[in-house]
Write a protein that holds these residues in place. Structure first.
Motif, short mmCIF file in Angstrom:
data_model
loop_
_atom_site.label_atom_id
_atom_site.label_comp_id
_atom_site.label_asym_id
_atom_site.label_seq_id
_atom_site.Cartn_x
_atom_site.Cartn_y
_atom_site.Cartn_z
N VAL A 172 4.16 -1.33 -7.17
CA VAL A 172 5.64 -1.99 -7.11
C VAL A 172 6.47 -1.39 -6.51
CG1 VAL A 172 7.14 -3.15 -8.36
CG2 VAL A 172 5.10 -3.39 -9.02
N VAL A 173 7.09 -1.32 -5.43
CA VAL A 173 8.12 -0.43 -4.53
C VAL A 173 9.22 -0.69 -5.93
CG1 VAL A 173 9.51 0.31 -2.82
CG2 VAL A 173 6.78 -0.62 -3.43
N PHE A 174 10.35 0.41 -6.10
CA PHE A 174 11.94 0.50 -6.30
C PHE A 174 12.43 1.60 -6.00
CE2 PHE A 174 8.44 0.13 -10.08
CZ PHE A 174 9.06 -0.84 -10.28
N ARG A 175 13.63 1.27 -5.87
CA ARG A 175 14.68 2.37 -5.23
C ARG A 175 14.34 3.70 -5.73
NH1 ARG A 175 17.71 -2.55 -5.09
NH2 ARG A 175 18.48 -2.29 -6.99
N GLN A 176 14.47 4.52 -4.52
CA GLN A 176 14.34 6.23 -5.13
C GLN A 176 15.48 6.14 -6.91
OE1 GLN A 176 14.58 8.88 -2.08
NE2 GLN A 176 12.07 8.52 -1.66
N GLU A 177 16.17 5.96 -7.01
CA GLU A 177 17.45 6.80 -8.25
C GLU A 177 17.66 5.71 -8.95
OE1 GLU A 177 19.68 3.48 -5.24
OE2 GLU A 177 17.91 5.24 -4.95
N ASP A 178 15.73 4.29 -9.46
CA ASP A 178 16.26 3.33 -9.87
C ASP A 178 14.95 4.13 -10.99
OD1 ASP A 178 18.45 2.37 -9.11
OD2 ASP A 178 16.34 0.82 -8.44
N ASN A 179 14.64 4.92 -11.01
CA ASN A 179 14.05 5.41 -12.36
C ASN A 179 13.80 5.28 -13.63
OD1 ASN A 179 13.50 8.11 -10.69
ND2 ASN A 179 15.03 8.75 -11.07
N ALA A 180 14.70 4.31 -14.47
CA ALA A 180 14.52 3.75 -16.02
C ALA A 180 14.22 2.54 -15.38
CB ALA A 180 16.42 3.39 -16.31
N THR B 212 0.79 -1.56 -0.08
CA THR B 212 0.04 -0.01 0.22
C THR B 212 0.84 1.43 0.47
OG1 THR B 212 -1.93 -1.33 1.40
CG2 THR B 212 -1.75 0.68 1.60
N LYS B 213 0.47 2.81 -0.80
CA LYS B 213 0.90 3.22 -0.56
C LYS B 213 1.01 4.66 0.10
CE LYS B 213 1.20 4.12 -5.66
NZ LYS B 213 0.49 4.92 -6.81
N LEU B 214 1.71 4.05 1.48
CA LEU B 214 1.79 5.33 2.51
C LEU B 214 2.65 6.84 2.75
CD1 LEU B 214 1.58 2.68 5.15
CD2 LEU B 214 0.02 4.28 3.77
N GLU B 215 2.44 7.73 3.18
CA GLU B 215 3.09 8.78 3.42
C GLU B 215 4.47 8.33 3.94
OE1 GLU B 215 1.50 12.32 4.65
OE2 GLU B 215 0.15 12.73 3.09
N TRP B 216 4.83 8.17 4.33
CA TRP B 216 6.34 7.65 5.27
C TRP B 216 7.00 6.57 4.09
CZ3 TRP B 216 8.97 3.08 6.24
CH2 TRP B 216 8.12 1.77 6.69
N ARG B 217 6.48 5.71 3.68
CA ARG B 217 6.63 4.88 2.84
C ARG B 217 8.01 6.04 1.30
NH1 ARG B 217 3.09 -0.45 2.66
NH2 ARG B 217 3.93 -0.96 4.70
N GLU B 218 6.99 6.44 1.05
CA GLU B 218 7.50 7.39 -0.32
C GLU B 218 8.06 8.65 0.30
OE1 GLU B 218 3.66 8.14 -3.02
OE2 GLU B 218 2.77 8.50 -1.68
N GLN B 219 7.94 8.59 1.29
CA GLN B 219 10.10 9.59 1.61
C GLN B 219 11.46 8.74 1.49
OE1 GLN B 219 10.35 11.01 5.99
NE2 GLN B 219 8.55 10.58 5.66
N VAL B 220 11.08 6.84 1.27
CA VAL B 220 12.53 6.22 1.11
C VAL B 220 12.37 5.69 0.04
CG1 VAL B 220 12.94 6.22 3.24
CG2 VAL B 220 11.90 4.66 2.75
N ILE B 221 11.81 5.31 -0.45
CA ILE B 221 11.24 4.98 -2.26
C ILE B 221 10.33 5.27 -2.75
CG2 ILE B 221 11.49 2.18 -0.67
CD1 ILE B 221 8.26 3.72 -1.84
N ALA B 222 10.42 5.26 -4.14
CA ALA B 222 8.95 5.40 -5.49
C ALA B 222 8.47 4.46 -5.44
CB ALA B 222 10.49 5.50 -5.92
N TYR B 223 7.26 4.61 -6.23
CA TYR B 223 6.22 3.41 -6.43
C TYR B 223 6.12 2.96 -7.62
CZ TYR B 223 4.34 2.43 -1.75
OH TYR B 223 4.05 2.27 -0.55
N SER B 224 5.60 2.37 -7.84
CA SER B 224 4.75 2.06 -9.69
C SER B 224 4.16 3.09 -10.20
CB SER B 224 5.25 1.10 -10.72
OG SER B 224 4.12 0.82 -9.29
N ASP B 225 2.79 3.31 -11.15
CA ASP B 225 1.86 4.30 -11.14
C ASP B 225 0.47 2.67 -10.35
OD1 ASP B 225 2.53 5.59 -13.34
OD2 ASP B 225 1.84 4.42 -14.70
N SER B 226 0.56 3.33 -9.58
CA SER B 226 -1.07 2.92 -9.17
C SER B 226 -1.61 0.94 -9.37
CB SER B 226 -2.32 3.16 -8.71
OG SER B 226 -1.81 4.47 -7.76
#
Length: 302
Positions: free
Chosen positions: A248-256, A116-130
């Motif tokens: 889906v969860v990715f590291r923030q730097e893994d944009n590609a 689930t997309k939570l605010e605290w998680r988005e401080q440390v990771i990056a999500y895909s499209d929902s």
């Protein structure tokens, strides 16, 4: 001549060092393509990952690996270790801040298991499209005096009426750091029971049935399975949250890598194949969240 050999050795060592540095700093997508393998971190949870080798997110990531032309590798993790296995460092929320702990080995390239997309998680990771809709319901034993609310047509009203079912004496099962964390829904001050090593996210309904707790927070995908599996042994009192979304969860730097997945996912939705996958694992979910799936289909053709 000796000086020339020494210079050649030094230059060779420099090239090896430079190659190693470039490899270490290469993007995740480049590394996955070079290694020929996608490592999927997954937690056994509901029908996203059944634990038997299938599930919605298992099939989704197997397809993504095939789309990239690489092998798929399943890497099992747990709720307490999932983010550190992806990030390589221990993280946990502390109020509005994030606490970082020890550096640990990175075990996977992507995390997908009904997250689930939570605010605290988005401080440390990056999500895909929902990728999937959810919400949190309050479930209880059938013998509990509180009866389910009658839907008013207004979500805020219904959530408040559901909260009003809880008294300071009502035992409530809560899972910190997840979407089932009571503190996210202003439910502090109740007789909270936190998950123990004997109760994981897949054991919520049994804990209610067995009398470990009176009530529990449970997200809709898991609640639908529980109502089917333990028919008549639990009841839903009402909603605790509004719409939540998973990704889906990715590291923030893994944009590609993230953009590659988003492009793959949109095509999967555009062709209708993703909707078929959803129906296979959650045949009733679309009737609970018709707006989400309508918006998902519309966004894929833009």
């Amino acid at each position: 001549m000796d000086a020339l050999k020494k210079l050649s050795c030094v230059f060779l060592l420099f090239l090896l060092f430079l190659s190693s540095a470039l490899t270490a700093n290469a993007g995740a997508l480049d590394k996955i393509l070079a290694d020929g393998e996608l490592r999927h971190l997954a937690i056994p949870y509901a029908r996203f990952n059944t634990g038997d080798g299938d599930g919605l997110d298992i099939e989704l990531m197997q397809g993504f690996a095939a789309h990239l032309g690489v092998k798929y590798r399943y890497v099992e993790t747990g709720w307490s270790a999932a983010f550190e296995d992806l990030l390589g460092v221990q993280v946990k929320p502390n109020g509005d801040a994030i606490e970082y702990g020890e550096v640990v080995p990175i075990r996977g390239d992507v995390l997908a298991s009904g997250i689930t997309k939570l605010e605290w998680r988005e401080q440390v990771i990056a999500y895909s499209d929902s990728t999937f809709p959810s919400a949190v319901w309050l479930i209880a034993r059938p013998d509990l005096p509180q009866s389910p609310i009658k839907a008013s047509g207004d979500l805020q009203t219904d959530m408040q009426r559901t909260r009003d079912k809880l008294t300071p004496q009502t035992r409530l099962l809560s899972k910190p750091r997840t979407c089932l964390d009571a503190s996210l829904y202003k439910l502090d001050g109740l007789a909270l029971i936190e998950y123990s090593s004997k109760i994981d996210v897949n054991e919520v309904a049994p804990a209610v049935i067995q009398g470990v707790t009176d009530t529990a927070l449970l997200d809709v995908p898991d609640a639908l399975i529980a109502l089917e599996k333990w028919a008549g042994q639990i009841k839903v009192l009402g909603p605790i949250s509004g719409l939540q979304e998973m990704g889906v969860v990715f590291r923030q730097e893994d944009n590609a890598l993230r953009e590659a997945f988003n492009a793959y996912f949109r095509e999967l939705v555009r062709t209708g194949r993703y909707q078929q996958m959803v129906d296979r694992y959650y045949p009733n979910i679309r009737q609970h969240f018709p707006e989400f799936f309508a918006a998902l289909a519309a966004s894929a053709v833009q």
